[in-house]
Write an enzyme that holds these catalytic residues in place. Structure first.
Site, short mmCIF file in Angstrom:
data_model
loop_
_atom_site.label_atom_id
_atom_site.label_comp_id
_atom_site.label_asym_id
_atom_site.label_seq_id
_atom_site.Cartn_x
_atom_site.Cartn_y
_atom_site.Cartn_z
N LYS A 190 10.83 19.26 -31.01
CA LYS A 190 10.45 20.68 -30.99
C LYS A 190 9.02 20.94 -30.49
CE LYS A 190 13.64 22.44 -31.70
NZ LYS A 190 14.86 22.29 -30.85
N GLY B 213 8.18 20.85 -27.20
CA GLY B 213 8.17 21.33 -25.81
C GLY B 213 8.80 20.33 -24.85
N TRP C 16 11.06 21.85 -22.04
CA TRP C 16 10.22 22.57 -21.07
C TRP C 16 9.62 21.56 -20.08
CZ3 TRP C 16 5.75 26.36 -22.93
CH2 TRP C 16 5.40 27.19 -21.86
N TRP D 95 20.08 17.30 -20.26
CA TRP D 95 20.10 15.98 -20.91
C TRP D 95 20.60 14.88 -19.98
CZ3 TRP D 95 23.11 20.13 -22.41
CH2 TRP D 95 24.49 20.02 -22.18
N HIS E 110 11.91 10.65 -28.33
CA HIS E 110 11.18 11.15 -29.50
C HIS E 110 10.69 9.98 -30.35
CE1 HIS E 110 12.33 15.26 -28.80
NE2 HIS E 110 13.58 15.15 -29.18
N SER F 245 10.42 25.79 -35.83
CA SER F 245 11.43 25.57 -34.79
C SER F 245 12.49 24.59 -35.29
CB SER F 245 10.73 25.04 -33.53
OG SER F 245 11.65 24.83 -32.50
N LYS G 125 12.74 31.37 -29.63
CA LYS G 125 11.74 32.42 -29.39
C LYS G 125 10.76 32.03 -28.29
CE LYS G 125 11.25 35.06 -33.63
NZ LYS G 125 10.30 35.41 -34.70
S1 PPS Z 1 13.98 19.17 -28.87
O1 PPS Z 1 15.26 19.58 -29.50
O2 PPS Z 1 13.17 18.40 -29.82
O3 PPS Z 1 14.16 18.46 -27.63
O4 PPS Z 1 13.23 20.55 -28.62
P1 PPS Z 1 11.98 20.83 -27.65
O5 PPS Z 1 12.47 21.02 -26.28
O6 PPS Z 1 10.93 19.81 -27.88
O7 PPS Z 1 11.42 22.19 -28.24
C1 PPS Z 1 12.19 23.37 -28.29
C2 PPS Z 1 11.21 24.51 -28.44
O8 PPS Z 1 10.60 24.78 -27.17
C3 PPS Z 1 10.87 26.10 -26.77
N1 PPS Z 1 10.96 26.18 -25.31
C4 PPS Z 1 10.13 26.91 -24.54
N2 PPS Z 1 9.08 27.70 -24.86
C5 PPS Z 1 8.46 28.34 -23.84
N3 PPS Z 1 8.83 28.25 -22.55
C6 PPS Z 1 9.87 27.46 -22.18
N4 PPS Z 1 10.23 27.39 -20.90
C7 PPS Z 1 10.56 26.75 -23.20
N5 PPS Z 1 11.63 25.90 -23.21
C8 PPS Z 1 11.85 25.57 -24.50
C9 PPS Z 1 12.16 26.44 -27.49
O9 PPS Z 1 12.39 27.82 -27.52
C10 PPS Z 1 11.89 25.82 -28.85
O10 PPS Z 1 10.89 26.53 -29.59
P2 PPS Z 1 11.20 27.70 -30.62
O11 PPS Z 1 9.90 27.94 -31.33
O12 PPS Z 1 12.26 27.21 -31.55
O13 PPS Z 1 11.63 28.88 -29.81
#
Ligand code: PPS
Length: 283
Positions: A44, A46, A49, A72, A99, A129, A249
């Site tokens: 969670k 990023g 992203w 994935w 991770h 998150s 979010k």
């Molecule tokens: S995981 O499941 O561990 O692989 O998740 P991870 O990708 O690390 O984190 C998911 C959170 O990142 C947010 N997210 C983004 N935020 C902003 N911009 C972009 N492009 C983006 N892509 C993914 C996603 O919404 C999760 O955060 P939260 O706070 O839950 O919204």
């Protein structure tokens, strides 16, 4: 979900996507290639992203790959059962995801020229998150309530263990030239500048057009609407889409809508104790 986490080298994993053998393979037998790039994160922070950003960079800014291939499969988690069978289809230079904490990461990395991009995020936002994500992903135990989840997170009683240990372990690499750190907050506040820094770290030539394309196609809104990046095509038994969405979010500071003052102060006191030797401020 009703199952018990098992421990591998002191860290919790769930039987659904991990086993002792799969983790042992990831740690001791997996062959890292010199031109590999690893996105390493505590969950969670990023991760996806960064996968989207690196997918776009790999394709010179062209979004077709992101629109046609699930995220994935573009950058599998190399420590999972599924990921280990998906890796054979990844073309070099491979971008792989993990991770894993430092002490379990692939031994062969440390004698390779491969690179790591380590993404970090304010742990209170990670906790929030993860709290929502744990309700929808079958690899997590269902949180009973937020208070209990705060305790589980601070104790490391969650999949992939303690956030504190993850950060402290990986920070041992911080002065290595093949290790690059960036935060979710930096990506939010200056995505353009962040993508430029990533290009420099990867030794990738870039121009305004490439950076424009990466910034445009990796925005929260674009990823949220792309079924190859928003996890909506994950089977229902793996991710319960009736209880929430992966692209939730995407903001900084949502923890303020969840933590009570007492929970926040408690978190801060644990944070101070556990992080006192590291000069890192996340909030
Ligand atoms: S995981 O499941 O561990 O692989 O998740 P991870 O990708 O690390 O984190 C998911 C959170 O990142 C947010 N997210 C983004 N935020 C902003 N911009 C972009 N492009 C983006 N892509 C993914 C996603 O919404 C999760 O955060 P939260 O706070 O839950 O919204």
């Amino acid at each position: 979900m009703s199952f018990d986490y098992f421990l591998y080298k002191g860290v919790r994993f769930s039987p659904g996507s991990y086993s002792e053998d799969v983790l042992n393979f990831a740690e001791n037998e997996f062959q890292v290639l010199d031109d590999d790039v690893y996105i390493v994160t505590y969950p969670k922070s990023g991760t996806n992203w960064m996968i989207e950003i690196l997918s776009l960079l790999k394709q010179g800014g062209d979004p077709s790959w992101c629109r046609n291939v699930p995220i994935w499969l573009r950058s599998p988690w190399y420590e999972t059962k599924e990921g280990q069978s998906q890796i054979k289809d990844v073309t070099s230079p491979r971008v792989l995801t993990s991770h894993l904490p430092f002490h379990i990461f692939a031994k062969s990395f440390f004698t390779s020229k491969a690179k790591i991009i380590y993404v970090m995020r304010n742990p209170k936002d990670i906790l929030v998150s993860l709290y929502h994500f744990a309700k929808i992903l079958c690899l997590y135990k269902d949180p009973r309530n937020f208070q209990e989840f705060v305790e589980d997170f601070l104790q490391g009683n969650v999949l992939y263990g303690s956030w504190f240990d993850h950060i402290k372990g990986w920070m041992q690499m911080k002065d290595n030239s093949n290790f690059f750190t960036i935060t979710y907050e930096e990506l939010q506040q200056d995505l353009r500048g962040s993508v430029e820094k990533i290009c420099k770290f990867l030794g990738k030539e870039y121009d305004d057009a490439l950076i424009d394309a990466v910034v445009k196609h990796s925005s929260f809104q674009v990823m949220k609407e792309n079924k190859m990046s928003n996890y909506s095509i994950m089977p229902q038994n793996f991710m319960d889409h009736t209880k929430g969405t992966f692209m939730r979010k995407g903001v900084i500071g949502d923890w303020k809508n969840h933590f009570t003052v007492a929970q926040s102060e408690y978190f801060d006191s644990v944070y101070e104790k556990k992080m006192k030797d590291l000069n890192m401020i996340f909030f």
